[in-house]
Design a protein around this motif. Sequence first.
Motif, PDB file in Angstrom:
ATOM      1  N   ILE A 333       0.813  -1.399  -0.031  1.00  0.00           N
ATOM      2  CA  ILE A 333       0.065  -0.133  -0.093  1.00  0.00           C
ATOM      3  C   ILE A 333       1.025   1.326  -0.162  1.00  0.00           C
ATOM      4  CG2 ILE A 333      -1.668   1.290   1.353  1.00  0.00           C
ATOM      5  CD1 ILE A 333      -2.925  -1.337   2.274  1.00  0.00           C
ATOM      6  N   THR A 334       1.966   1.325   0.850  1.00  0.00           N
ATOM      7  CA  THR A 334       2.840   2.216   1.019  1.00  0.00           C
ATOM      8  C   THR A 334       3.664   2.554  -0.512  1.00  0.00           C
ATOM      9  OG1 THR A 334       3.230   2.002   3.245  1.00  0.00           O
ATOM     10  CG2 THR A 334       4.925   3.380   1.949  1.00  0.00           C
ATOM     11  N   ALA A 335       3.905   1.477  -1.005  1.00  0.00           N
ATOM     12  CA  ALA A 335       4.620   1.568  -2.335  1.00  0.00           C
ATOM     13  C   ALA A 335       3.594   2.310  -3.524  1.00  0.00           C
ATOM     14  CB  ALA A 335       5.170   0.252  -2.696  1.00  0.00           C
ATOM     15  N   ARG A 336       2.451   1.667  -3.592  1.00  0.00           N
ATOM     16  CA  ARG A 336       1.459   2.054  -4.322  1.00  0.00           C
ATOM     17  C   ARG A 336       1.228   3.558  -4.239  1.00  0.00           C
ATOM     18  NH1 ARG A 336      -4.245  -0.739  -4.042  1.00  0.00           N
ATOM     19  NH2 ARG A 336      -4.061   0.365  -1.925  1.00  0.00           N
ATOM     20  N   MET A 337       0.967   4.023  -3.036  1.00  0.00           N
ATOM     21  CA  MET A 337       0.746   5.485  -2.744  1.00  0.00           C
ATOM     22  C   MET A 337       1.866   6.438  -3.354  1.00  0.00           C
ATOM     23  SD  MET A 337      -2.378   6.070  -2.419  1.00  0.00           S
ATOM     24  CE  MET A 337      -2.323   7.795  -2.153  1.00  0.00           C
ATOM     25  N   ALA A 338       3.222   5.913  -3.085  1.00  0.00           N
ATOM     26  CA  ALA A 338       4.327   6.723  -3.321  1.00  0.00           C
ATOM     27  C   ALA A 338       4.388   6.647  -5.088  1.00  0.00           C
ATOM     28  CB  ALA A 338       5.627   5.963  -2.926  1.00  0.00           C
ATOM     29  N   ALA A 339       4.218   5.623  -5.457  1.00  0.00           N
ATOM     30  CA  ALA A 339       4.237   5.786  -7.047  1.00  0.00           C
ATOM     31  C   ALA A 339       3.265   6.686  -7.655  1.00  0.00           C
ATOM     32  CB  ALA A 339       4.079   4.265  -7.463  1.00  0.00           C
ATOM     33  N   LEU A 340       1.899   6.657  -7.127  1.00  0.00           N
ATOM     34  CA  LEU A 340       0.924   7.388  -7.656  1.00  0.00           C
ATOM     35  C   LEU A 340       0.821   8.803  -7.372  1.00  0.00           C
ATOM     36  CD1 LEU A 340      -1.935   4.539  -7.489  1.00  0.00           C
ATOM     37  CD2 LEU A 340      -0.263   5.113  -9.488  1.00  0.00           C
ATOM     38  N   GLN A 341       1.787   9.332  -6.591  1.00  0.00           N
ATOM     39  CA  GLN A 341       1.788  10.709  -6.048  1.00  0.00           C
ATOM     40  C   GLN A 341       2.064  11.637  -7.157  1.00  0.00           C
ATOM     41  OE1 GLN A 341       0.857  12.298  -3.177  1.00  0.00           O
ATOM     42  NE2 GLN A 341      -0.036  10.263  -2.912  1.00  0.00           N
ATOM     43  N   ALA A 342       2.651  11.100  -8.101  1.00  0.00           N
ATOM     44  CA  ALA A 342       2.769  11.924  -9.707  1.00  0.00           C
ATOM     45  C   ALA A 342       1.744  12.298 -10.237  1.00  0.00           C
ATOM     46  CB  ALA A 342       3.999  11.136 -10.390  1.00  0.00           C
ATOM     47  N   ALA A 343       0.647  11.528  -9.991  1.00  0.00           N
ATOM     48  CA  ALA A 343      -0.601  11.584 -10.627  1.00  0.00           C
ATOM     49  C   ALA A 343      -1.403  13.132  -9.970  1.00  0.00           C
ATOM     50  CB  ALA A 343      -1.561  10.671 -10.415  1.00  0.00           C
ATOM     51  N   GLY A 344      -0.629  13.485  -9.027  1.00  0.00           N
ATOM     52  CA  GLY A 344      -1.381  14.642  -8.607  1.00  0.00           C
ATOM     53  C   GLY A 344      -2.608  14.664  -7.718  1.00  0.00           C
ATOM     54  N   LEU A 345      -2.813  13.521  -6.943  1.00  0.00           N
ATOM     55  CA  LEU A 345      -3.855  12.996  -6.322  1.00  0.00           C
ATOM     56  C   LEU A 345      -4.119  14.198  -5.016  1.00  0.00           C
ATOM     57  CD1 LEU A 345      -3.511   9.121  -6.129  1.00  0.00           C
ATOM     58  CD2 LEU A 345      -4.634  10.569  -7.857  1.00  0.00           C
ATOM     59  N   PRO A 346      -5.177  14.632  -4.833  1.00  0.00           N
ATOM     60  CA  PRO A 346      -5.231  15.711  -3.846  1.00  0.00           C
ATOM     61  C   PRO A 346      -5.489  15.009  -2.491  1.00  0.00           C
ATOM     62  CG  PRO A 346      -6.836  16.137  -5.468  1.00  0.00           C
ATOM     63  CD  PRO A 346      -6.488  14.743  -5.836  1.00  0.00           C
ATOM     64  N   PRO A 347      -4.681  15.544  -1.380  1.00  0.00           N
ATOM     65  CA  PRO A 347      -4.425  15.040  -0.042  1.00  0.00           C
ATOM     66  C   PRO A 347      -5.863  14.488   0.392  1.00  0.00           C
ATOM     67  CG  PRO A 347      -3.157  16.950  -0.121  1.00  0.00           C
ATOM     68  CD  PRO A 347      -4.076  17.030  -1.593  1.00  0.00           C
ATOM     69  N   GLY A 348      -5.934  13.376   0.956  1.00  0.00           N
ATOM     70  CA  GLY A 348      -7.017  12.848   1.627  1.00  0.00           C
ATOM     71  C   GLY A 348      -8.210  12.093   0.510  1.00  0.00           C
ATOM     72  N   SER A 349      -7.843  12.259  -0.822  1.00  0.00           N
ATOM     73  CA  SER A 349      -8.726  11.939  -1.743  1.00  0.00           C
ATOM     74  C   SER A 349      -8.500  10.339  -1.988  1.00  0.00           C
ATOM     75  CB  SER A 349      -8.580  12.438  -3.025  1.00  0.00           C
ATOM     76  OG  SER A 349      -7.111  12.226  -3.930  1.00  0.00           O
ATOM     77  N   VAL A 350      -7.824   9.729  -1.516  1.00  0.00           N
ATOM     78  CA  VAL A 350      -7.534   8.126  -1.804  1.00  0.00           C
ATOM     79  C   VAL A 350      -7.247   7.698  -0.378  1.00  0.00           C
ATOM     80  CG1 VAL A 350      -6.153   6.469  -2.863  1.00  0.00           C
ATOM     81  CG2 VAL A 350      -6.741   8.299  -3.984  1.00  0.00           C
ATOM     82  N   SER A 351      -8.012   6.774   0.144  1.00  0.00           N
ATOM     83  CA  SER A 351      -7.791   5.765   1.202  1.00  0.00           C
ATOM     84  C   SER A 351      -8.012   4.473   0.923  1.00  0.00           C
ATOM     85  CB  SER A 351      -8.518   6.309   2.353  1.00  0.00           C
ATOM     86  OG  SER A 351      -8.229   7.417   2.912  1.00  0.00           O
ATOM     87  N   LEU A 352      -7.003   3.518   0.453  1.00  0.00           N
ATOM     88  CA  LEU A 352      -7.083   2.078   0.175  1.00  0.00           C
ATOM     89  C   LEU A 352      -6.552   0.978   0.982  1.00  0.00           C
ATOM     90  CD1 LEU A 352      -6.480   2.660  -3.679  1.00  0.00           C
ATOM     91  CD2 LEU A 352      -8.677   2.571  -2.666  1.00  0.00           C
ATOM     92  N   TYR A 353      -7.342   0.295   1.108  1.00  0.00           N
ATOM     93  CA  TYR A 353      -6.729  -0.990   2.131  1.00  0.00           C
ATOM     94  C   TYR A 353      -6.548  -2.105   1.596  1.00  0.00           C
ATOM     95  CZ  TYR A 353      -7.781   2.359   5.830  1.00  0.00           C
ATOM     96  OH  TYR A 353      -8.145   3.751   6.780  1.00  0.00           O
TER      97      TYR A 353
END
Length: 466
Positions: A333-353
């Motif tokens: 999960i940590t690696a996925r979010m780090a990789a996708l930060q380049a997409a410009g996802l707004p803070p708090g817009s994605v919470s995935l378990y």
Amino acid sequence: MRGWRPALAVVLLGLAPVAHGQAGDDLEPILAGLPAGARIGLIAIDETGAVIAARNADARMVPASTTKLFTTAAALALLPATDQPDTTGGASVSLEGRPDRPDVVLRGHGDARLSSTPDCAVDCLATLADAVAAHTHQVGAVIGDDRAMADERWPSGMSWDNMATPSGTAISALTLDDNIAVAAIDAAAAGTADSPARITPPAGLTISGTVRIGTGDQPALTRRTLPGSDAWRIDGVVPAGKTWRIPLALADPAARAAWVLRGMLVARGVTVRGSTLARHRDGAVPAEPPVLARLVPSPLRDDVALTLRQSQNLHAELLLRRLAASGTVADGITARMAALQAAGLPPGSVSLYDGSGMSTYNRVTPRALALLLRWGQAQPWGSDWIAGFPVAGQTGTLKARLKGTPLEGRLRAKTGTLLGTQALAGFLPTAAGHTLAFAVLVNDLPDGTSATPVVDALLLALAAQH
């Protein structure tokens, strides 16, 4: 990190916000058709990032299987050489212990496609069985080893009653036949009504219960198991005249794989002297010893396409675990979010378990999905990613939707379905030649209702108007 394009991310972050609730007056009559009590969030953006339509675009909603868009995009961005044969994920077999009667150890490394079917041509367990039989005619134990990944067999937040269904089977680094085993109920022989049918359990599972031959033309069966158990009870009736095959979800895939391999070895004349068991991670994992044989599956991009097209939960969960060297869900999960930060996802817009969308804890905004789609489209792997999306009226989970409309064969999108939730996100071609990135999430659907007619009408209207 491969595939990042920060400049595009800046453009996407600059999307003009749309007022909460705004959707365009021309779409309101369509949205009014939603079942009472249902909530909708939607957004559509054009190639420049301009918002064409939106409603509750920043509402955090249950995404269901549109979660797989995040997982597969991260897999293509992070995992090496996804367009080449998968040299790291394939299963291996080794001989360990006494030279005269070695144990056979079948190790999984996260490949989702290992098969034991008679017509298997690629990524076949039989290949590993052949290697053992060519080397020795007597072995000790047969061991299924899935320690390459943590022993985390179900996603956090997945409903327990899904665990016994083919869509909720356990996740393991050693996966075989999509971790589904098939029980045979034999009613082929002539028999009188109400006489018992013979139940043959698959290797490694136990089945109790009574199934009788009925007079109807369809089976009426109940299947029950406790969460985490490979002991099943099947009761009911089946029509006479054929053998019925009943798929059962697995709780211990590594043990099941060992049982299947044992049967293959015996069929090849290998005497098995020891037990059949599984090894799961419990502490540090020792280095892998030299292998007798190892499989090299087809490129991972092929599995990404299958995962998206069929909405394959197990495959998505394995991709998530492969994102981190530790093979744990948390690190994936940590690696996925780090990789996708380049997409410009707004803070708090994605919470995935989880990796698949089976978790009811997941929350995503429609805007985050649209940003992900636009970013992924621009990546070097973007064409491979989008090629795997279901196609309206033709393939995958969209095969039966939008047939006979201008969007048949043209709209590509990922579906999502959970109890009370329907979602769709992808690329919408318009009459004016544009391609809109869109996301529609519907939550809180009352029992027995569907948002599909409204969502399809919405997409047709957007395509016609833009």
